[in-house]
Design a protein around this motif. Structure first.
Motif, PDB file in Angstrom:
ATOM      1  N   VAL A  47       0.842  -1.197   0.000  1.00 22.86           N
ATOM      2  CA  VAL A  47       0.000   0.000   0.000  1.00 22.86           C
ATOM      3  C   VAL A  47       0.874   1.242   0.000  1.00 22.86           C
ATOM      4  O   VAL A  47       0.637   2.197  -0.752  1.00 22.86           O
ATOM      5  CB  VAL A  47      -0.947   0.006   1.219  1.00 22.86           C
ATOM      6  N   ASP A  50       2.409   1.753  -3.413  1.00 23.57           N
ATOM      7  CA  ASP A  50       1.424   2.234  -4.374  1.00 23.57           C
ATOM      8  C   ASP A  50       1.128   3.720  -4.166  1.00 23.57           C
ATOM      9  O   ASP A  50       1.079   4.507  -5.123  1.00 23.57           O
ATOM     10  CB  ASP A  50       0.139   1.419  -4.237  1.00 23.57           C
ATOM     11  N   ILE A  51       0.947   4.123  -2.909  1.00 26.10           N
ATOM     12  CA  ILE A  51       0.666   5.527  -2.610  1.00 26.10           C
ATOM     13  C   ILE A  51       1.825   6.414  -3.029  1.00 26.10           C
ATOM     14  O   ILE A  51       1.642   7.449  -3.678  1.00 26.10           O
ATOM     15  CB  ILE A  51       0.364   5.712  -1.109  1.00 26.10           C
ATOM     16  N   ASN A  54       2.426   5.971  -7.212  1.00 24.98           N
ATOM     17  CA  ASN A  54       1.357   6.202  -8.175  1.00 24.98           C
ATOM     18  C   ASN A  54       0.396   7.311  -7.786  1.00 24.98           C
ATOM     19  O   ASN A  54      -0.270   7.875  -8.651  1.00 24.98           O
ATOM     20  CB  ASN A  54       0.574   4.899  -8.384  1.00 24.98           C
ATOM     21  N   PHE A  55       0.305   7.620  -6.493  1.00 25.94           N
ATOM     22  CA  PHE A  55      -0.537   8.732  -6.056  1.00 25.94           C
ATOM     23  C   PHE A  55       0.293   9.982  -5.795  1.00 25.94           C
ATOM     24  O   PHE A  55       0.076  11.026  -6.397  1.00 25.94           O
ATOM     25  CB  PHE A  55      -1.344   8.337  -4.814  1.00 25.94           C
ATOM     26  N   SER A  63      -0.657  16.634  -5.025  1.00 25.57           N
ATOM     27  CA  SER A  63      -1.278  15.468  -4.396  1.00 25.57           C
ATOM     28  C   SER A  63      -0.866  15.339  -2.934  1.00 25.57           C
ATOM     29  O   SER A  63      -1.688  15.003  -2.069  1.00 25.57           O
ATOM     30  CB  SER A  63      -0.916  14.197  -5.163  1.00 25.57           C
ATOM     31  N   ILE A 114      -7.776  10.502  -4.781  1.00 27.42           N
ATOM     32  CA  ILE A 114      -7.353   9.443  -3.865  1.00 27.42           C
ATOM     33  C   ILE A 114      -8.334   8.282  -3.849  1.00 27.42           C
ATOM     34  O   ILE A 114      -7.994   7.168  -3.430  1.00 27.42           O
ATOM     35  CB  ILE A 114      -7.180  10.022  -2.442  1.00 27.42           C
ATOM     36  N   PHE A 117      -7.441   4.697  -5.101  1.00 25.08           N
ATOM     37  CA  PHE A 117      -6.453   4.027  -4.242  1.00 25.08           C
ATOM     38  C   PHE A 117      -7.118   3.541  -2.955  1.00 25.08           C
ATOM     39  O   PHE A 117      -6.832   2.441  -2.481  1.00 25.08           O
ATOM     40  CB  PHE A 117      -5.303   4.980  -3.923  1.00 25.08           C
ATOM     41  N   LYS A 120      -9.106   0.505  -3.859  1.00 25.64           N
ATOM     42  CA  LYS A 120      -8.217  -0.608  -4.213  1.00 25.64           C
ATOM     43  C   LYS A 120      -7.720  -1.336  -2.977  1.00 25.64           C
ATOM     44  O   LYS A 120      -7.559  -2.572  -2.986  1.00 25.64           O
ATOM     45  CB  LYS A 120      -7.039  -0.061  -5.032  1.00 25.64           C
ATOM     46  N   HIS A 121      -7.475  -0.584  -1.908  1.00 27.96           N
ATOM     47  CA  HIS A 121      -6.888  -1.174  -0.703  1.00 27.96           C
ATOM     48  C   HIS A 121      -7.905  -1.306   0.425  1.00 27.96           C
ATOM     49  O   HIS A 121      -7.520  -1.446   1.594  1.00 27.96           O
ATOM     50  CB  HIS A 121      -5.695  -0.332  -0.252  1.00 27.96           C
ATOM     51  N   PHE A 130      -6.499   4.626   5.901  1.00 26.62           N
ATOM     52  CA  PHE A 130      -5.904   4.985   4.617  1.00 26.62           C
ATOM     53  C   PHE A 130      -5.612   6.478   4.550  1.00 26.62           C
ATOM     54  O   PHE A 130      -4.536   6.890   4.092  1.00 26.62           O
ATOM     55  CB  PHE A 130      -6.820   4.581   3.466  1.00 26.62           C
ATOM     56  N   ALA A 134      -1.872   7.958   4.091  1.00 30.95           N
ATOM     57  CA  ALA A 134      -1.523   8.832   2.961  1.00 30.95           C
ATOM     58  C   ALA A 134      -0.991  10.166   3.456  1.00 30.95           C
ATOM     59  O   ALA A 134      -0.048  10.732   2.884  1.00 30.95           O
ATOM     60  CB  ALA A 134      -2.737   9.035   2.060  1.00 30.95           C
TER      61      ALA A 134
END
Length: 368
Positions: A47, A50-51, A54-55, A63, A114, A117, A120-121, A130, A134
């Motif tokens: 996670v 990915d954050i 990709n975020f 972001s 967001i 994401f 997704k998680h 989450f 983040a």
């Protein structure tokens, strides 16, 4: 809003990872790659990756600024008497309600970004976890920002936050101090550190129509104390409410000032706290980190959460110099407000003055 329906419909009974006994040695995670002191935290490593990649795209950009703003708007919307809200992810799950609150203007942008994401998680983390993860990761993208602890195990949100609990940029200092005090922020230093520190890496959103992406200080990609200087400059025009948006030219070309920042820097309740952070990077970062941690636990029992701070990467050290005055300005351009101490002496940047670039918006990046 693209993901509002999906986020609102997210099941409120998703499984959460259990709290394991405290361990003292690192063990290999099931992925065969990462190690953790607490194996309950192992599922967070993908996670986090990915954050970050990709975020946040590994930068202190729009972001990251939005993720940090979301932490604040989700957490502080809690009432000791009315119930609901707190750092529980209600701003995502009950977005159709909370996005109608005036203080949450523009939050739909970061929720749209967001949202994929978070969904997704969703089998790994609750919305509250989450959002806090983040936010913690957003800070370690910004040089100078503190690495804050992260605790996992927040339950699914049960209700929307009550309205009118998130401070607005047009509120009085008395109103802002009262709201923070209701959730346990008892000193001016705590309040000023959270507000000023957040705005050190931020820019105008929908709160200032037509000025999307204009930063609040000269260094929006660095967590530093420049915000405490730029807001104290004499002659800067702050934004007004409603039809009084008015003038936006400031003493720092390319920036905009929020009315609340202007007032916090000058009101007798908070002006000395504001001044105390100018050119005091260590104190500001420490107070900000403690304040954000307190926000992240509003409405939560820390003893029932799992400390997964180990998944947060190391912070990026601050390597910049002291805060400075814009070209052509002198200490006479500082509007002294604190009555008990002089403002720190500052050097002036060499000229000529140039405009601070706007913060590239996430949508702009997508279009490029």
């Amino acid at each position: 809003m693209v993901f509002s329906a999906a986020l609102s419909a997210l099941a409120l009974s998703l499984p959460l990872l259990s709290v394991n006994a405290l361990r003292t040695r690192r063990a290999l995670c099931p992925d065969g790659v990462n190690t953790a002191i607490n194996l309950a935290c192992c599922s967070l490593f993908p996670v986090v990756q990915d954050i970050q990649e990709n975020f946040l795209t590994n930068e202190c950009g729009d972001s990251a600024h939005g993720a940090l703003r979301l932490v604040f708007h989700d957490a502080i919307g809690i009432s000791p008497t009315a119930g609901g809200g707190g750092a529980d992810g209600s701003i995502a799950t009950f977005n159709e309600t909370e996005l109608t609150f005036p203080a949450n203007l523009g939050i739909d942008d970061i929720l749209d970004e967001i949202g994929p994401f978070l969904l997704k998680h969703s089998n790994t983390m609750s919305p509250g976890d989450f959002i806090q993860l983040a936010g913690a990761l957003s800070l370690v993208q910004c040089p100078g920002a503190p690495r804050i602890p992260f605790f996992m195990g927040r339950a699914q949100p049960k209700a929307a936050s009550p309205p009118n609990l998130v401070p607005q940029p047009f509120d009085s200092v008395a109103s802002i101090v009262q709201r923070f005090g209701e959730v346990g922020f008892t000193t001016p230093e705590e309040i000023v550190a959270v507000v000023g520190g957040s705005h050190s890496v931020a820019g105008a959103d929908d709160v200032v129509p037509g000025l999307q992406g204009l930063p609040f200080d000269q260094t929006p990609s660095v967590f530093d104390t420049q915000i405490f200087v730029d807001v104290q400059l004499r002659g800067t025009i702050f934004t007004g409410q409603g039809g009084n948006q008015g003038e936006t030219e400031t003493s720092v070309l390319g920036t905009v000032r929020l009315q609340s920042d202007h007032l916090l820097a000058r009101d007798s309740q908070t002006n000395c706290a504001w001044q105390s952070f100018a050119n005091n990077q260590a104190a500001m970062a420490e107070a900000f980190g403690q304040g954000v941690l307190k926000l992240s636990l509003l409405g939560q029992n820390q003893d029932e959460l799992t400390d997964c701070s180990e998944v947060i990467p190391a912070a990026i050290p601050f390597t910049g110099g002291p805060a400075t005055l814009p070209p052509g300005l002198t200490m006479n351009d500082i509007e002294q407000a604190c009555a008990t101490a002089a403002f720190p002496s500052l050097a002036t940047q060499p000229g000529p003055a140039t405009s601070v670039p706007a913060i590239p918006q996430a949508d702009d990046d997508d279009d490029s």
